[in-house]
Design a protein around this motif. Structure first.
Motif, PDB file in Angstrom:
ATOM      1  N   TRP A  12       0.854  -1.192   0.000  1.00  0.00           N
ATOM      2  CA  TRP A  12       0.000   0.000   0.000  1.00  0.00           C
ATOM      3  C   TRP A  12       0.889   1.240   0.000  1.00  0.00           C
ATOM      4  N   TYR A  13       0.427   2.284  -0.671  1.00  0.00           N
ATOM      5  CA  TYR A  13       1.198   3.522  -0.793  1.00  0.00           C
ATOM      6  C   TYR A  13       0.672   4.564   0.191  1.00  0.00           C
ATOM      7  N   ASP A  14       1.604   5.262   0.831  1.00  0.00           N
ATOM      8  CA  ASP A  14       1.235   6.345   1.744  1.00  0.00           C
ATOM      9  C   ASP A  14       0.520   7.438   0.962  1.00  0.00           C
ATOM     10  N   SER A  15      -0.628   7.871   1.453  1.00  0.00           N
ATOM     11  CA  SER A  15      -1.430   8.848   0.703  1.00  0.00           C
ATOM     12  C   SER A  15      -0.826  10.247   0.720  1.00  0.00           C
ATOM     13  N   VAL A  71       4.579   0.695   1.428  1.00  0.00           N
ATOM     14  CA  VAL A  71       4.793  -0.150   2.601  1.00  0.00           C
ATOM     15  C   VAL A  71       4.308  -1.543   2.236  1.00  0.00           C
ATOM     16  N   CYS A  72       5.133  -2.544   2.539  1.00  0.00           N
ATOM     17  CA  CYS A  72       4.813  -3.920   2.144  1.00  0.00           C
ATOM     18  C   CYS A  72       4.891  -4.830   3.358  1.00  0.00           C
ATOM     19  N   LEU A 130      -1.630  -4.577   7.750  1.00  0.00           N
ATOM     20  CA  LEU A 130      -1.600  -3.414   6.860  1.00  0.00           C
ATOM     21  C   LEU A 130      -2.825  -3.392   5.953  1.00  0.00           C
ATOM     22  N   GLU A 131      -3.241  -4.561   5.486  1.00  0.00           N
ATOM     23  CA  GLU A 131      -4.418  -4.651   4.608  1.00  0.00           C
ATOM     24  C   GLU A 131      -5.670  -4.164   5.332  1.00  0.00           C
ATOM     25  N   LYS A 132      -5.862  -4.621   6.566  1.00  0.00           N
ATOM     26  CA  LYS A 132      -7.036  -4.205   7.341  1.00  0.00           C
ATOM     27  C   LYS A 132      -7.016  -2.706   7.596  1.00  0.00           C
TER      28      LYS A 132
END
Length: 677
Positions: free
Chosen positions: A197-200, A206-207, A213-215
């Motif tokens: 996911w990428y920091d907005s 971040v992996c 992280l998904e939740k």
């Protein structure tokens, strides 16, 4: 700027008429989709530059050649410059609030919406099928359609529609994550599935290999979607304002749930400090909409009404000042868009000036008459001021026409100065300068205060420099977080954490209708009180075995009464049952854990979305055909999906596989170790 939707009812490949929810068409050229596409492109460019910078820094450390060092330093300067430019472009995207506003908005100050976090596509198919074969001793290929449905659901969550249906889509996927974690993510081994996911705010990826992280990212996107719904609402109507208020309060509630549940998420945009600031901002915008709702029918030109609106405006100003103070703190100020902090500062001054204008109007336009309640007006004025001007009392100000005029003009002067400060701050941000509607509102408010001052200006009077006191903030309708409802977590029999034998076949021969054992438990049922001399025990049945099938009927999700119903009509020839035995295992914990949500990765049970303590009538359950271990319940149940206002607990009885899953697992689901065994 309207969202383009694929039909919610899409026939699946099997042609059985089942339905599956889709997200927005990612190819649709709407303002919002273009913004997200730019964000995705910038994220890829940022990660490329970061890799180049990391390589150059490693080379700089490794080499001792001065000429090479000079070349590397030059390359680093180029890379850092490019990163600065890309970060500036990403900040510009976060400042593009006009895309999210209502298309007919003409008379309201724009609101800020959060952008959706971007993610990479993930393929579960091969690894999940291998795990099913290895861990559950079943053919993974037979669950290929179920895994494909899960992947389709995640893919749809990347482009949710800006509506309650979009939030429901994200909530649907979020509710499956604890179940997916319990089925396939064992604490003793890595799955090999990476979630990126990428920091907005920074675009930094971040992996992780676990689902924390998904939740957290799905929750963040749910809050972001609610903020976009709030900014899109028509604030010229009561219904639109109520929708905006509710949306911002829900966004704040979800962000707070995220902050309290996932305390060590490695993504900066979900750090506790950043989430605290975002919660304040959502509540500030909700309070602003509450103020607009109060003012929409019109403000009565009466003493008490004006004083009330003054305190309401002061409350909005106070909350935005708190938001601004949190934005300028280290390290938040380094990553929050300058547009956001400037907008909060503009609103702080604007609403504070409005408060002073309302008090001035109450004092200048209304005199204390014989029919007025003197005590009530004195009480009202004393509650508005934090301090009374020196040498004066509230009653003195009310009774004296000159004092009312003097204090009223002092408030007007503060209103004018505040509006001028708001316009000055507005001119400092080039992103704000693009918003003509904001400039028009600020100028109109400034001109209104100037007109009020000129109406009460007398050239023969000496200039009075009395300073108006501050106004105490107060509201009758405070914005509050709408906390998502919690539900119970599933049981923990068939989970990736437990280990058991492969299914065994036992032949039952009832003697005088006595099977030689009794059953207990919810789902699945467990063998207890086994007679060691019974035919079943002789055939290999053990105390504590779980019955997973009776004949050809799968009964992993059946209760005691349903299994007994299958066994009661067994003839003299007997019937085969399939059982499994739980294995004692204490696998070593991994030396390193990628879980940032607590010290150890937590797992949830695999089975029993159907479990509910309140279900006291198992006889009402129907015996169904064989259910899949990973039957997510994505089909045949969303033909008439209801609008999601906020997830609520299901108290209607059992939650079978073919009903939508609960949206939010309770906090105990993350921390209750006793539920894991």
């Amino acid at each position: 700027m309207t969202d383009t939707l694929l039909p919610n009812g899409m026939k699946d490949g099997g042609g059985d008429g089942s339905y599956f929810r889709k997200g927005c068409n990612p190819c649709a050229q709407t303002g919002r989709s273009k913004l997200q596409n730019k964000r995705a492109s910038l994220n890829q460019q940022i990660i490329k530059q970061m890799r180049m910078r990391a390589g150059a820094e490693n080379l700089l450390k490794a080499t001792s050649n001065n000429k090479v060092k000079e070349m590397v330093l030059l390359e680093l300067s180029y890379v850092n410059s490019n990163l600065q430019l890309l970060m500036g472009q990403l900040e510009g995207l976060n400042s593009s609030v006009e895309v999210y506003q209502n298309t007919h908005e003409t008379a309201n100050i724009p609101l800020i919406a959060l952008g959706l976090k971007e993610t990479k596509e993930v393929n579960f198919s091969t690894l999940f099928k291998d795990f099913i074969l290895e861990h559950y001793s079943e053919d993974g290929n037979s669950y290929e359609d179920d895994i494909a449905d899960l992947m389709d659901l995640r893919q749809a969550c990347r482009t949710p529609s800006r509506s309650d249906a979009g939030v429901e889509l994200l909530a649907k996927y979020f509710s499956h994550l604890p179940l997916m974690e319990s089925r396939f993510f064992s604490p003793s081994r890595q799955t090999g599935i990476f979630f990126t996911w990428y920091d907005s705010f920074t675009g930094v990826p971040v992996c992780q290999q676990n689902l924390s992280l998904e939740k957290a990212s799905i929750l963040f996107n749910m809050a972001a979607l609610y903020s976009q719904i709030g900014t899109r609402s028509d604030r010229q109507t009561i219904a639109g304002l109520e929708e905006a208020i509710s949306s911002f309060q829900k966004a704040a509630g979800i962000l707070n749930h995220l902050k309290e549940t996932f305390t060590h998420t490695p993504s900066y945009d979900m750090s506790p400090a950043m989430l605290s600031m975002l919660i304040r901002m959502m509540l500030a915008q909700a309070q602003e909409c509450l103020f607009e709702k109060t003012a929409l029918p019109g403000i009565r030109n009466q003493f008490y009404s004006l004083m009330k609106m003054a305190q309401e405006a002061a409350k909005v100003s106070e909350i935005y000042d708190q938001v601004h103070q949190s934005m300028i703190q280290t390290p938040i100020k380094d990553n929050v868009p300058f547009f956001w902090s400037t907008m909060s500062q503009v609103k702080t001054n604007h609403y504070r000036s409005m408060a002073h204008y309302f008090v001035a109007s109450a004092l200048l336009d209304h005199q204390l008459g014989p029919s007025d309640d003197e005590d009530q007006q004195e009480k009202t004025l004393s509650q508005v001021y934090d301090r009374v001007p020196e040498g004066r009392s509230p009653l003195d100000i009310l009774k004296s026409k000159d004092e009312r005029k003097r204090i009223g003009k002092a408030h007007i002067r503060r209103a004018i100065l505040g509006h001028e400060e708001a316009l000055r701050i507005y001119s400092l941000c080039h992103h704000l300068n693009k918003m003509d509607i904001l400039q028009d509102i600020l100028k109109a408010s400034h001109q209104r205060s100037l007109n009020k001052y000129s109406e009460n200006e007398n050239e023969e009077e000496f200039t009075d420099y009395t300073e108006a006191p501050d106004i105490i903030s107060k509201t009758e309708n405070k914005a509050e977080m709408e906390v998502p409802a919690t539900t119970k977590g599933p049981l923990s029999v068939f989970s990736a954490k437990q280990r058991w034998t492969a299914p065994r076949t036992v032949r039952l021969h009832p003697e005088d209708r006595d099977l030689g054992f009794t059953l207990k438990g919810e789902t699945p049922v467990q063998v207890v009180s086994l007679d060691p001399l019974s035919p079943a025990a002789a055939d290999g049945l053990k105390e504590g075995d779980y019955i997973v099938a009776v004949g050809d009927t799968d009964c992993k999700w059946m209760g005691v009464s349903e299994v007994m119903r299958l066994l009661k009509d067994v003839d003299e020839g007997g019937i085969d049952i399939h059982v499994i035995s739980m294995m004692d295992s204490n696998p070593p914990m991994p030396t390193k854990s990628a879980t940032f949500c607590g010290n150890l990765p937590k797992t949830y049970s695999m089975i029993c979305l159907a479990y509910d303590d309140d279900d006291k009538n198992p006889k009402s359950r129907k015996v169904t055909k064989k259910s899949s271990f990973i039957n997510w319940g994505l089909k045949n149940k969303l033909k008439s999906a209801s609008t999601l206002s906020l997830p609520t607990a299901d108290h209607s009885g059992a939650l079978p596989w073919n009903k939508p899953c609960p949206t939010f697992p309770s906090s105990s689901s993350y921390n209750n170790d006793s539920a894991l065994y």
